[in-house]
Write a protein that holds these residues in place. Structure first.
Motif, short mmCIF file in Angstrom:
data_model
loop_
_atom_site.label_atom_id
_atom_site.label_comp_id
_atom_site.label_asym_id
_atom_site.label_seq_id
_atom_site.Cartn_x
_atom_site.Cartn_y
_atom_site.Cartn_z
N THR A 134 75.77 39.83 58.42
CA THR A 134 77.29 39.70 58.59
C THR A 134 77.79 38.16 58.81
O THR A 134 78.61 37.86 58.31
CB THR A 134 77.93 40.38 59.82
OG1 THR A 134 77.40 39.88 60.80
CG2 THR A 134 77.90 41.93 59.57
N SER A 160 75.94 41.33 63.41
CA SER A 160 76.80 42.15 64.11
C SER A 160 76.35 43.48 63.78
O SER A 160 75.99 43.81 62.29
CB SER A 160 78.30 41.94 63.59
OG SER A 160 78.82 40.82 64.01
N ILE A 161 76.37 44.48 64.58
CA ILE A 161 76.43 46.00 64.15
C ILE A 161 77.67 46.48 64.55
O ILE A 161 78.13 46.35 65.86
CB ILE A 161 75.17 46.59 64.82
CG1 ILE A 161 73.92 45.84 64.50
CG2 ILE A 161 75.02 48.08 64.51
CD1 ILE A 161 72.71 46.44 65.36
N GLY A 162 78.33 46.95 63.68
CA GLY A 162 79.71 47.19 64.01
C GLY A 162 80.64 46.34 64.43
O GLY A 162 80.64 45.10 63.69
N ASN A 163 81.37 46.29 65.42
CA ASN A 163 82.26 45.13 65.98
C ASN A 163 81.28 44.45 67.26
O ASN A 163 81.95 43.88 67.89
CB ASN A 163 83.40 45.70 66.27
CG ASN A 163 83.48 46.63 67.38
OD1 ASN A 163 82.57 47.14 67.72
ND2 ASN A 163 84.85 47.03 67.96
N THR A 182 71.22 50.56 60.80
CA THR A 182 71.24 50.70 62.13
C THR A 182 72.61 51.13 62.62
O THR A 182 72.66 51.87 63.39
CB THR A 182 70.99 49.31 62.73
OG1 THR A 182 69.58 48.91 62.25
CG2 THR A 182 71.15 49.29 64.20
N GLU A 183 73.47 50.77 62.05
CA GLU A 183 74.83 51.26 62.28
C GLU A 183 75.05 52.65 61.83
O GLU A 183 75.77 53.21 62.87
CB GLU A 183 75.94 50.30 61.67
CG GLU A 183 77.34 50.36 61.78
CD GLU A 183 78.32 49.57 61.15
OE1 GLU A 183 79.64 49.67 61.39
OE2 GLU A 183 78.02 48.73 60.85
N TYR A 229 73.03 54.23 65.10
CA TYR A 229 73.60 54.14 66.39
C TYR A 229 75.02 55.01 66.23
O TYR A 229 75.43 55.71 67.29
CB TYR A 229 73.84 52.80 66.68
CG TYR A 229 72.86 52.16 67.16
CD1 TYR A 229 71.49 52.80 67.04
CD2 TYR A 229 72.71 50.81 67.24
CE1 TYR A 229 70.35 51.93 67.38
CE2 TYR A 229 71.71 49.75 67.52
CZ TYR A 229 70.39 50.71 67.70
OH TYR A 229 69.48 49.86 67.80
N GLY A 230 75.82 55.17 65.14
CA GLY A 230 76.86 55.81 64.81
C GLY A 230 76.58 57.37 65.15
O GLY A 230 77.38 58.11 65.80
N THR A 241 71.18 46.88 72.27
CA THR A 241 71.89 47.16 70.98
C THR A 241 72.62 48.38 71.25
O THR A 241 73.85 48.55 70.92
CB THR A 241 70.94 47.26 69.84
OG1 THR A 241 69.68 47.93 70.20
CG2 THR A 241 70.72 45.84 69.23
N PHE A 299 76.86 49.48 72.04
CA PHE A 299 77.53 50.37 70.98
C PHE A 299 78.26 51.31 71.99
O PHE A 299 79.40 51.97 71.60
CB PHE A 299 76.38 51.05 70.08
CG PHE A 299 76.87 50.95 68.73
CD1 PHE A 299 77.04 52.13 68.16
CD2 PHE A 299 77.19 49.82 68.09
CE1 PHE A 299 77.48 52.40 66.82
CE2 PHE A 299 77.65 49.99 66.68
CZ PHE A 299 77.68 51.18 65.97
#
Length: 453
Positions: free
Chosen positions: A207, A271-274, A292-293, A296-297, A320, A324
């Protein structure tokens, strides 16, 4: 009379399955033969190699009936390199096979044939996904070679391109190979323990666009470092960080104990997500941030948080998953046995102004009972253990305190299935399993399992 399979036998066989490392499996009168390069559904001519009591290995000679999922691997060194195992199988076929792998261990090891295993969540573009590359260098016949190790060896397969790593890593790998001698640097020879450059490590922030380059050298003295810095900056103008790590030992371990900054800053950000994360030279960070997003989602979905829950994140690493989850939970308590990772987790919480995530170093099976003894109560427990699965004492701790919901993130379906059986026997019920493809073209598959007490 049982069929006898002998070394050097030439046979035509039908391939039934794939092993965990991507080899085809054929059975001759019930005797399994593992055949690298063969795919399920194929008829192949083979030559038997090594034979053991319960299984053997064979070499693929010819494909007499090919799988409709067979494709030409785009990588020129696929057959030699040990990095990918499944480039000869279409990506759709890979996802089907990975789901089958998970379904098999859920049936055979976990004894849970009724639990749904959903189709694998794959990538729209399953190439160039790795944000970290570790590239060995050596000398061969007076020339520098670099690339990746041949499977189960320390022989470097020389290449300038890897289709699953970043373009920056490719460019640096090729540049250093051809210009290293020009700046007076020799590559390391592990047989003689001579030469300077052992490994090139490239980390990229997907990102942020930031790039970290780590040169692992045999000794601390690096008189050519200024020339090396200029070479790197010429090839990757956006390089943010150049580090030197020195490893003076005769060892296969990549890193030594000490790392110094040569140029720029000591961390990059991704970044992962925000959620932003600072990544240092030695930080653990998932190598496929896109998936990864997704992973984790899925964990967050299975946690079913309303904002009122207290959550434990065992094996929390650098925080991480904790960070999240903290966006949706009342509070999160992360535990990790590596103190340096806990310091990274605390720093990442501060970086994101997250105040409801708390971290403590120590074995989870020791720290969690202490939290309960202090009067804390938890609704959800998330585990993301290493490939060996959960520590036996941690499983006992989970069964003793019985948080209502467990979300199990796994990088090894076999140990996941083993641990699910233990938790089931202790009163939990596995609701479903969602596989996620974190490593396209390899045989690995990650999963998220949802359990309720």
């Amino acid at each position: 009379m049982s069929y006898s399979v002998n070394r050097n036998d030439r046979l035509n066989v039908y391939v039934e399955d794939l092993t965990h490392d991507g080899s085809g499996v054929a059975k001759v009168e019930g005797y399994p033969l593992f055949i690298p390069g063969a795919l399920p559904g194929e008829e192949v001519d083979i030559q038997v190699g090594k034979t053991l009591k319960n299984y053997g290995f064979a070499r693929l000679l010819n494909i007499t009936k090919a799988s409709p999922d067979r494709v030409k691997p785009p990588c020129n060194v696929f057959s030699q390199c040990g990095g990918c195992q499944m480039q000869h199988l279409s990506y759709e076929g890979q996802l089907v096979q990975k789901r089958k792998t998970v379904r098999d261990v859920m049936d055979r090891i976990a004894k849970l044939p009724h639990v749904p295993v959903h189709p694998v969540k794959g990538m729209d573009d399953p190439w160039r996904y790795r944000n970290k590359s570790q590239i060995p260098f050596s000398e061969r016949d007076g020339k520098v070679v670099s690339g990746f190790y041949k499977s189960r060896t320390h022989h470097i397969v020389d290449t300038d391109i890897c289709l699953i790593q970043s373009h920056e890593a490719d460019d640096l790998m090729a540049m250093l190979k051809y210009e290293l001698h020009a700046i007076g640097v020799d590559a390391y020879d592990e047989k003689t323990h001579l030469g300077l450059l052992r490994h090139l490590i490239v980390r990229t922030g997907r990102t942020s666009g930031e790039v970290m380059v780590i040169l692992v050298t045999r000794k601390k003295k690096f008189t050519q470092k200024d020339a090396a810095i200029e070479l790197i900056k010429r090839v990757v103008p956006n390089v943010t960080s150049i580090m030197q790590n020195f490893n003076t030992e005769r060892t296969n371990v990549i890193f030594g104990d000490e790392t110094v900054l040569l140029y720029g800053k000591p961390v990059i950000v991704d970044s992962i997500g925000n959620i932003d994360f600072e990544i240092s030279a030695r930080s653990f960070y998932q190598v496929n941030p896109i998936q990864t997003e997704v992973l984790y989602g899925q964990a967050l979905e299975y946690a079913q948080l309303t904002g009122n829950e207290s959550v434990i994140d065992a094996y929390c690493g650098i925080g991480t998953i904790s960070l999240f989850i903290a966006q949706k939970a009342k509070e999160v308590y992360g535990v990790e046995i590596v103190p340096e990772a806990i310091e990274d987790a605390k720093r990442n919480a501060e970086l994101n102004d997250i105040n409801n995530a708390h971290f403590e170093a120590g074995p989870a099976e020791v720290v969690i009972p202490k939290w309960y003894a202090d009067g804390k109560r938890f609704d959800v427990l998330v585990v993301d253990p290493p490939r060996k699965g959960c520590d036996e004492e941690l499983l006992k701790t989970i069964l003793e305190y019985k948080p209502k919901r467990v979300v199990y993130v796994s990088c090894n379906p076999g140990t996941l299935a083993r641990d699910l059986r233990i938790l089931e026997d202790g009163g939990y019920r596995t609701q479903e399993v969602q596989p996620v493809d974190m490593f396209p073209h390899s045989s690995h598959v990650e999963c998220v399992a949802w359990l309720e007490i």
